[in-house]
Write a protein that holds these residues in place. Structure first.
Motif, PDB file in Angstrom:
ATOM      1  N   GLU A  41       0.835  -1.204   0.000  1.00  0.00           N
ATOM      2  CA  GLU A  41       0.000   0.000   0.000  1.00  0.00           C
ATOM      3  C   GLU A  41       0.874   1.260   0.000  1.00  0.00           C
ATOM      4  O   GLU A  41       0.507   2.271  -0.621  1.00  0.00           O
TER       5      GLU A  41
ATOM      6  N   GLU B  85       1.867   1.970  -3.512  1.00  0.00           N
ATOM      7  CA  GLU B  85       0.767   2.639  -4.213  1.00  0.00           C
ATOM      8  C   GLU B  85       0.760   4.139  -3.908  1.00  0.00           C
ATOM      9  O   GLU B  85       0.575   4.967  -4.798  1.00  0.00           O
TER      10      GLU B  85
ATOM     11  N   ARG C 197      -5.877  -0.231  -2.499  1.00  0.00           N
ATOM     12  CA  ARG C 197      -5.995  -0.708  -1.124  1.00  0.00           C
ATOM     13  C   ARG C 197      -6.491  -2.152  -1.131  1.00  0.00           C
ATOM     14  O   ARG C 197      -7.246  -2.555  -2.016  1.00  0.00           O
TER      15      ARG C 197
ATOM     16  N   MET D 146      -5.902  -6.761  -3.628  1.00  0.00           N
ATOM     17  CA  MET D 146      -5.927  -5.408  -4.180  1.00  0.00           C
ATOM     18  C   MET D 146      -6.131  -5.526  -5.691  1.00  0.00           C
ATOM     19  O   MET D 146      -5.423  -6.287  -6.351  1.00  0.00           O
TER      20      MET D 146
ATOM     21  N   GLY E 142      -4.947  -1.106  -8.827  1.00  0.00           N
ATOM     22  CA  GLY E 142      -4.167  -0.041  -8.225  1.00  0.00           C
ATOM     23  C   GLY E 142      -3.321   0.693  -9.247  1.00  0.00           C
ATOM     24  O   GLY E 142      -3.377   0.430 -10.453  1.00  0.00           O
TER      25      GLY E 142
END
Length: 298
Positions: A29, A32, A47, A71, A74
């Motif tokens: 995350e 990202e 997420r 996820m 993303g």
């Protein structure tokens, strides 16, 4: 060692796999969030969606479960799943055959109980220059035997030789403290295991793979398995950070989709963990989490 003592060991192993899962989810995350300049950086940061999974025994009773964290769509990860589980029950013949390289499991005929816990991860990336990757480590117990297994391998559709070398060097650095013979032996095993016979080619550029790992020293074998898990983020994130900002074109994406077809074929036809999960009644969505969101065949 008594069942009671092994209950403590089982709890230790399951807790470690959960801890590794938490570290990886947080790190992915964060990737990202960092991707604010480059392809697809205008997407919302990805997420993980987290859900419980359950294993159902043949008689309908609960037989353990875990967490599925996925996820999708993303900025960097097109689809990534990080699953942990701890399951138990009794092994049937089909599950035993898919379980392990062992030809026989001592004492299983008289007492077919088993317990297994592990982490399983597969990441498919938005950018064709960033390789797909797989990680799995696990502990297995029956009244007559216990062992560890797992491994990790890199699956680029557009290969960079220096990235392959760096990935393998990181794995070797984490294996060597446990014995200089482990990395070359488990690298060779990965080359054999992650091979697609009907295509006569490997599915990627290798890594390490091991199974039935039981020296008789549980603490040492668990420490080695922990270090395999600890090697993953430094080995893989270096690839992600180097390549995630690179531009790609339609030909690059086509190459990625075709390569994903190889990955899907391997996981559906040959992967031992897929067979074991489906044959022992685990949540099929969790078992098949490894499949890519899109693929092509020519």
């Amino acid at each position: 060692m008594s069942d009671q003592n092994f209950d403590d060991r089982k709890a230790q192993a399951a807790a470690w796999f959960r801890e590794l899962r938490d570290q990886i989810v947080a790190a992915f995350e964060a990737v990202e969030d960092r991707h604010t300049d480059g392809p697809i950086s205008d997407h919302p940061a990805g997420r993980f969606e987290v859900s419980d999974t359950k294993r159902t025994a043949p008689d309908g009773s609960d037989a353990g479960g875990g967490l599925m964290s996925v996820m999708r769509g993303g900025r960097v990860f097109e689809k990534v799943g990080v699953n942990v589980s701890a399951v138990y029950g009794q092994l049937g013949d089909a599950a035993q055959r898919s379980l392990t390289a062992r030809k026989e499991i001592p004492g299983l005929e008289s007492d077919p109980r088993f317990w297994a816990s592990g982490i399983s991860l597969v990441a498919h990336m938005q950018n064709p220059h960033v390789p797909a990757v797989h990680l799995n480590t696990r502990m297995f117990w029956t009244p007559g035997a216990w062992w560890f297994g797992g491994g990790t391998d890199l699956n680029p559709c557009l290969e960079y030789a220096e990235d392959t070398a760096d990935f393998h060097a990181t794995l070797k650095a984490h294996c060597d403290p446990h014995g200089a013979d482990l990395y070359p032996r488990f690298k060779e095993w990965a080359d054999e295991y992650f091979y697609i016979p009907h295509r006569k080619r490997a599915r990627g550029v290798g890594g390490i793979f091991y199974d039935d790992h039981c020296t008789g020293d549980w603490d040492a074998d668990f420490a080695f398995t922990q270090d395999v898990g600890k090697s993953f983020l430094p080995a893989f994130l270096a690839q992600v950070e180097k390549r995630r900002g690179m531009a790609w074109d339609g030909a690059d994406k086509e190459a990625q989709l075709i390569h994903r077809g190889l990955y899907a074929e391997y996981n559906l036809v040959y992967d031992r963990g897929t067979k074991f999960g489906l044959q022992t009644g685990h949540d099929p969505d969790a078992v098949l989490m490894s499949l890519p969101p899109f693929a092509r065949w020519v």
